[in-house]
Design a protein around this motif. Sequence first.
Motif, PDB file in Angstrom:
ATOM      1  N   UNK A  85       0.803  -1.226   0.000  1.00  0.00           N
ATOM      2  CA  UNK A  85       0.000   0.000   0.000  1.00  0.00           C
ATOM      3  C   UNK A  85       0.834   1.274   0.000  1.00  0.00           C
ATOM      4  N   UNK A  86       2.159   1.152  -0.055  1.00  0.00           N
ATOM      5  CA  UNK A  86       2.992   2.345  -0.095  1.00  0.00           C
ATOM      6  C   UNK A  86       2.763   3.129  -1.379  1.00  0.00           C
ATOM      7  N   UNK A  87       2.876   4.443  -1.286  1.00  0.00           N
ATOM      8  CA  UNK A  87       2.621   5.291  -2.452  1.00  0.00           C
ATOM      9  C   UNK A  87       3.559   4.981  -3.604  1.00  0.00           C
ATOM     10  N   UNK A  88       4.778   4.541  -3.312  1.00  0.00           N
ATOM     11  CA  UNK A  88       5.739   4.259  -4.380  1.00  0.00           C
ATOM     12  C   UNK A  88       5.359   3.037  -5.206  1.00  0.00           C
ATOM     13  N   UNK A  89       4.441   2.207  -4.703  1.00  0.00           N
ATOM     14  CA  UNK A  89       3.959   1.086  -5.516  1.00  0.00           C
ATOM     15  C   UNK A  89       3.341   1.586  -6.811  1.00  0.00           C
ATOM     16  N   UNK A  90       2.810   2.814  -6.771  1.00  0.00           N
ATOM     17  CA  UNK A  90       2.245   3.439  -7.966  1.00  0.00           C
ATOM     18  C   UNK A  90       3.220   4.435  -8.574  1.00  0.00           C
ATOM     19  N   UNK A  91       3.777   5.311  -7.747  1.00  0.00           N
ATOM     20  CA  UNK A  91       4.578   6.420  -8.265  1.00  0.00           C
ATOM     21  C   UNK A  91       5.898   5.964  -8.880  1.00  0.00           C
ATOM     22  N   UNK A  92       6.415   4.804  -8.467  1.00  0.00           N
ATOM     23  CA  UNK A  92       7.697   4.320  -8.985  1.00  0.00           C
ATOM     24  C   UNK A  92       7.538   3.130  -9.930  1.00  0.00           C
ATOM     25  N   UNK A  93       6.313   2.760 -10.268  1.00  0.00           N
ATOM     26  CA  UNK A  93       6.097   1.571 -11.088  1.00  0.00           C
ATOM     27  C   UNK A  93       6.757   1.681 -12.456  1.00  0.00           C
ATOM     28  N   UNK A  94       6.735   2.862 -13.038  1.00  0.00           N
ATOM     29  CA  UNK A  94       7.276   3.021 -14.386  1.00  0.00           C
ATOM     30  C   UNK A  94       8.793   2.922 -14.427  1.00  0.00           C
ATOM     31  N   UNK A  95       9.461   3.299 -13.342  1.00  0.00           N
ATOM     32  CA  UNK A  95      10.922   3.295 -13.346  1.00  0.00           C
ATOM     33  C   UNK A  95      11.519   2.046 -12.709  1.00  0.00           C
ATOM     34  N   UNK A  96      10.693   1.200 -12.099  1.00  0.00           N
ATOM     35  CA  UNK A  96      11.186  -0.034 -11.486  1.00  0.00           C
ATOM     36  C   UNK A  96      11.305  -1.103 -12.566  1.00  0.00           C
ATOM     37  N   UNK A  97      12.538  -1.557 -12.871  1.00  0.00           N
ATOM     38  CA  UNK A  97      12.701  -2.545 -13.933  1.00  0.00           C
ATOM     39  C   UNK A  97      12.544  -3.990 -13.483  1.00  0.00           C
TER      40      UNK A  97
END
Length: 313
Positions: free
Chosen positions: A180-192
């Motif tokens: 549920x952390x916000x980065x699960x969405x905000x960092x999805x595009x940059x997480x390879x």
Amino acid sequence: MSRQQRQALDDMLRHAPLDLGGDVVEQRVVFRDMMASIPLPPDVSTTAGELGGVPVVTVETPASDPETVVLYLHGGAYAVGTAADAVGLAAEIVRRTDARALCVDYRLAPEHPFPAAVDDALAVYRSLLDDGLPSSAIAFVGESAGGGLVAATLVAAKDAGLPQPSSAAVFSPWVDLTVSGASAVSKAAVDPALTPEGLRRRARDYLRDTDPTTPHASPVFADLTGLAPLFIQVGSHEILLDDAIRLAARAAEHDVQVELQVWPEVPHVFQGFAVMLDEAVAALDAAAAFTRAHWSNAVTPHGRTRGAVESVG
């Protein structure tokens, strides 16, 4: 070179066959083959054994001090990976601390759901203590789910009335199985490497009907009061960024000594890529320095005592 290194690593991970949210049987084979393709340095030795009824792999070099132990917990979203697969990264810690590492082959989901992994890690730690090794000579290290398992095991040890180890270092810890952390969405595009959907699938395998906010499953929701000094590293290009930040904040809230390092533009468990990434080398050096600084009254074979001010130069 570093920007080029980061881009090369990102490209490699985006095209890698590993999918932690994929079919468990297939991904275990993929992960094993990936790890087996990386040769160990000739001075690193491994020995299979058992502690507390749990399989372990001991990793050491000729310089390793048997009286100081890194208890290493591998990643793999609680469903993939083995102690043998973790030997390479554990060896990087061993080289920098002159300790021996015990990689714990904890049981995996979905065959063995929560709390099997916590029970196994705690059993190994308890066995070390029962064998007479002081807690001050033991440090925990773990990556990804293994980092979350480190934190969970520290909480479980406290709840069981066991002493805390000297310190714990965690790389990209997965400590919130609600994802549920916000980065699960905000960092999805940059997480390879990771996807929220993949982590949620693995969380369901591990938890079954257990509430995902259960402290021994998701230690970000636990009372961390009294835990060992905690060292946390995470990359800014990963969906677990918020897990690390929230774990550090939770530890600080509960008066735990904690250090958080956020490394820019690097991916999940970037420390595992020291052969190609300068940041990984520097991060491993920092983690080892933290670990060494918190060992006390542990005498090396050369007669040196690991004091609280000792660090990697």
